[in-house]
Design a protein around this motif. Structure first.
Motif, mmCIF file in Angstrom:
data_model
loop_
_atom_site.group_PDB
_atom_site.id
_atom_site.type_symbol
_atom_site.label_atom_id
_atom_site.label_comp_id
_atom_site.label_asym_id
_atom_site.label_seq_id
_atom_site.Cartn_x
_atom_site.Cartn_y
_atom_site.Cartn_z
ATOM 1 N N LEU A 1 -0.546 -9.506 1.428
ATOM 2 C CA LEU A 1 0.475 -10.434 0.945
ATOM 3 C C LEU A 1 0.180 -10.859 -0.491
ATOM 4 O O LEU A 1 1.095 -10.945 -1.327
ATOM 5 C CB LEU A 1 0.529 -11.661 1.857
ATOM 6 C CG LEU A 1 1.509 -12.764 1.472
ATOM 7 C CD1 LEU A 1 2.937 -12.240 1.427
ATOM 8 C CD2 LEU A 1 1.405 -13.942 2.448
ATOM 9 N N LEU A 2 -1.077 -11.108 -0.804
ATOM 10 C CA LEU A 2 -1.464 -11.483 -2.166
ATOM 11 C C LEU A 2 -1.155 -10.378 -3.164
ATOM 12 O O LEU A 2 -0.712 -10.653 -4.284
ATOM 13 C CB LEU A 2 -2.949 -11.830 -2.213
ATOM 14 C CG LEU A 2 -3.337 -13.214 -1.712
ATOM 15 C CD1 LEU A 2 -4.839 -13.295 -1.489
ATOM 16 C CD2 LEU A 2 -2.884 -14.293 -2.680
ATOM 17 N N PHE A 3 -1.385 -9.128 -2.767
ATOM 18 C CA PHE A 3 -1.058 -8.009 -3.653
ATOM 19 C C PHE A 3 0.431 -7.998 -3.966
ATOM 20 O O PHE A 3 0.836 -7.867 -5.127
ATOM 21 C CB PHE A 3 -1.475 -6.685 -3.021
ATOM 22 C CG PHE A 3 -0.994 -5.482 -3.781
ATOM 23 C CD1 PHE A 3 -1.664 -5.048 -4.921
ATOM 24 C CD2 PHE A 3 0.146 -4.796 -3.381
ATOM 25 C CE1 PHE A 3 -1.207 -3.941 -5.643
ATOM 26 C CE2 PHE A 3 0.613 -3.700 -4.096
ATOM 27 C CZ PHE A 3 -0.069 -3.275 -5.228
ATOM 28 N N TYR A 4 1.257 -8.115 -2.920
ATOM 29 C CA TYR A 4 2.715 -8.132 -3.085
ATOM 30 C C TYR A 4 3.139 -9.257 -4.031
ATOM 31 O O TYR A 4 3.885 -9.036 -4.998
ATOM 32 C CB TYR A 4 3.357 -8.295 -1.708
ATOM 33 C CG TYR A 4 4.831 -8.611 -1.699
ATOM 34 C CD1 TYR A 4 5.788 -7.604 -1.802
ATOM 35 C CD2 TYR A 4 5.278 -9.927 -1.545
ATOM 36 C CE1 TYR A 4 7.152 -7.901 -1.756
ATOM 37 C CE2 TYR A 4 6.629 -10.227 -1.497
ATOM 38 C CZ TYR A 4 7.563 -9.205 -1.610
ATOM 39 O OH TYR A 4 8.912 -9.510 -1.579
ATOM 40 N N CYS A 5 2.630 -10.466 -3.775
ATOM 41 C CA CYS A 5 2.996 -11.610 -4.612
ATOM 42 C C CYS A 5 2.504 -11.442 -6.049
ATOM 43 O O CYS A 5 3.210 -11.771 -7.007
ATOM 44 C CB CYS A 5 2.428 -12.894 -4.021
ATOM 45 S SG CYS A 5 3.193 -13.393 -2.463
ATOM 46 N N GLY A 6 1.302 -10.912 -6.189
ATOM 47 C CA GLY A 6 0.741 -10.720 -7.524
ATOM 48 C C GLY A 6 1.538 -9.745 -8.359
ATOM 49 O O GLY A 6 1.741 -9.955 -9.566
ATOM 50 N N GLU A 7 1.998 -8.659 -7.741
ATOM 51 C CA GLU A 7 2.796 -7.666 -8.456
ATOM 52 C C GLU A 7 4.108 -8.263 -8.943
ATOM 53 O O GLU A 7 4.566 -7.969 -10.051
ATOM 54 C CB GLU A 7 3.070 -6.461 -7.539
ATOM 55 C CG GLU A 7 1.875 -5.593 -7.270
ATOM 56 C CD GLU A 7 1.382 -4.898 -8.532
ATOM 57 O OE1 GLU A 7 2.140 -4.109 -9.112
ATOM 58 O OE2 GLU A 7 0.240 -5.179 -8.947
ATOM 59 N N ILE A 8 4.717 -9.101 -8.113
ATOM 60 C CA ILE A 8 5.978 -9.742 -8.509
ATOM 61 C C ILE A 8 5.728 -10.775 -9.605
ATOM 62 O O ILE A 8 6.437 -10.817 -10.611
ATOM 63 C CB ILE A 8 6.652 -10.396 -7.285
ATOM 64 C CG1 ILE A 8 7.051 -9.330 -6.267
ATOM 65 C CG2 ILE A 8 7.873 -11.215 -7.707
ATOM 66 C CD1 ILE A 8 7.541 -9.888 -4.945
ATOM 67 N N ALA A 9 4.707 -11.598 -9.407
ATOM 68 C CA ALA A 9 4.429 -12.674 -10.355
ATOM 69 C C ALA A 9 4.134 -12.148 -11.746
ATOM 70 O O ALA A 9 4.586 -12.729 -12.751
ATOM 71 C CB ALA A 9 3.265 -13.525 -9.848
ATOM 72 N N LYS A 10 3.394 -11.042 -11.853
ATOM 73 C CA LYS A 10 3.054 -10.529 -13.176
ATOM 74 C C LYS A 10 4.222 -9.813 -13.844
ATOM 75 O O LYS A 10 4.159 -9.511 -15.039
ATOM 76 C CB LYS A 10 1.836 -9.610 -13.103
ATOM 77 C CG LYS A 10 2.055 -8.258 -12.441
ATOM 78 C CD LYS A 10 0.732 -7.490 -12.401
ATOM 79 C CE LYS A 10 0.882 -6.095 -11.810
ATOM 80 N NZ LYS A 10 -0.416 -5.384 -11.705
#
Length: 305
Positions: free
Chosen positions: A114-123
């Motif tokens: 989930l953190l990977f998914y969120c991180g990709e969107i956030a950046k």
């Protein structure tokens, strides 16, 4: 984000195409009713039934009507991570923040995923804050948010908080008070707003704030003035509103149809949500009137179509 933030509907013409001309009056309506922001392209806004291009056009229209002091958050979550990143990048220059719920068909199985998914969107939108949208009843991604939060603040530079649309009082309170309240944790269960007040909540995102912001502000004021009986009574009235519309084919579509009572014809809801007829709306109004509800809809409300 603080106070009441409305999860907004996607206005449509009778033929089902977007009616972007209505967003200006819609925005003005919310501001008059002291709603402090709009959460667009979310569950209330039929995002799963919209194309990526339609979601872009909606945020562009809201951006063009935005005024100082009104906080605009664009939900960009998608089952396709590439589409989510495209929506996030497009949001820069249009919204004050982005928010994303997780994929809900092939679900993330670990907090790290989930953190990977969120991180990709956030950046993909590094200049604006990123919020995570926690609504496990619909996504099936049910992790303890305090564990996610502890990791997210270390790995996502523009992480700002959580739209917490679940009722887990212990986990919500831990998130709310994490690092001395450094993160913006918004409560997202309208029917239980009163229960969030003893925990210290100061911000709420929900669909019924489109219709009942006067009631909720009175509820919050009653609680802080130690009139707990009145606060609980008002919460029961809000629940009655949701239950009344839900029985007419589901709240999402019925709530959108109810906006006609404020002079804002949002048009039909997309499948599988229903669109109420005038007769169904009149039936709902009669029941709500019997329970003394009509005074809580505010000055813009008209009890007849």
């Amino acid at each position: 984000m603080k106070n009441l933030v409305a999860a907004t509907y996607a206005p449509m013409h009778r033929n089902g195409t977007l009616n972007l001309d209505l967003i200006g009056p819609y925005s003005d309506f919310l501001k008059i009713r002291n709603v402090t922001g709009a959460f667009i392209n979310g569950s209330t806004g039929d995002f799963v039934s919209l194309s990526t291009e339609e979601r872009k056009r909606i945020v562009e229209a809201w951006s063009s009507t935005k005024r100082d002091g009104f906080f605009l958050t664009n939900h960009v979550g998608h089952n396709n991570l590439r589409e989510a990143k495209e929506l996030a990048a497009h949001s820069e220059g249009h919204s004050d923040a982005i928010c994303a719920l997780p994929p809900s068909y092939f679900k993330p199985k670990t907090v790290e995923s989930l953190l990977f998914y969120c991180g990709e969107i956030a950046k993909s939108a590094p200049s604006i804050p990123f919020y995570y949208y926690h609504i496990p009843v619909l996504t099936g991604a049910n992790f303890k948010m305090i564990e996610f939060l502890e990791m997210a603040v270390k790995t996502i530079p523009n992480f700002a908080g959580i739209k917490y649309s679940d009722y887990n009082a212990s986990d919500f309170a831990k998130c709310l008070h994490f690092d001395q309240g450094s993160q913006n944790i918004l409560f997202g269960v309208d029917e239980k707003l009163v229960s969030s007040l003893p925990l210290g909540a100061t911000g709420w995102v929900g669909s019924t704030y489109n219709h009942l912001s006067p009631l909720y502000y009175e509820l919050i004021s009653s609680y802080h003035n130690n009139n707990l009986e009145k606060a609980n009574q008002l919460q029961e009235k809000a629940i009655l509103f949701v239950e009344t519309l839900d029985k007419l084919g589901g709240f999402n579509g019925a709530g959108k149809s109810f906006m006609r009572m404020f002079g804002l014809d949002m048009g039909p809801s997309r499948y599988p949500h229903t669109t109420l007829t005038n007769e169904q709306l009149n039936t709902a109004i009669q029941k709500l009137a019997q329970h003394g509800m009509l005074d809580y809809f505010g000055n813009q409300f008209s009890p007849s179509i």
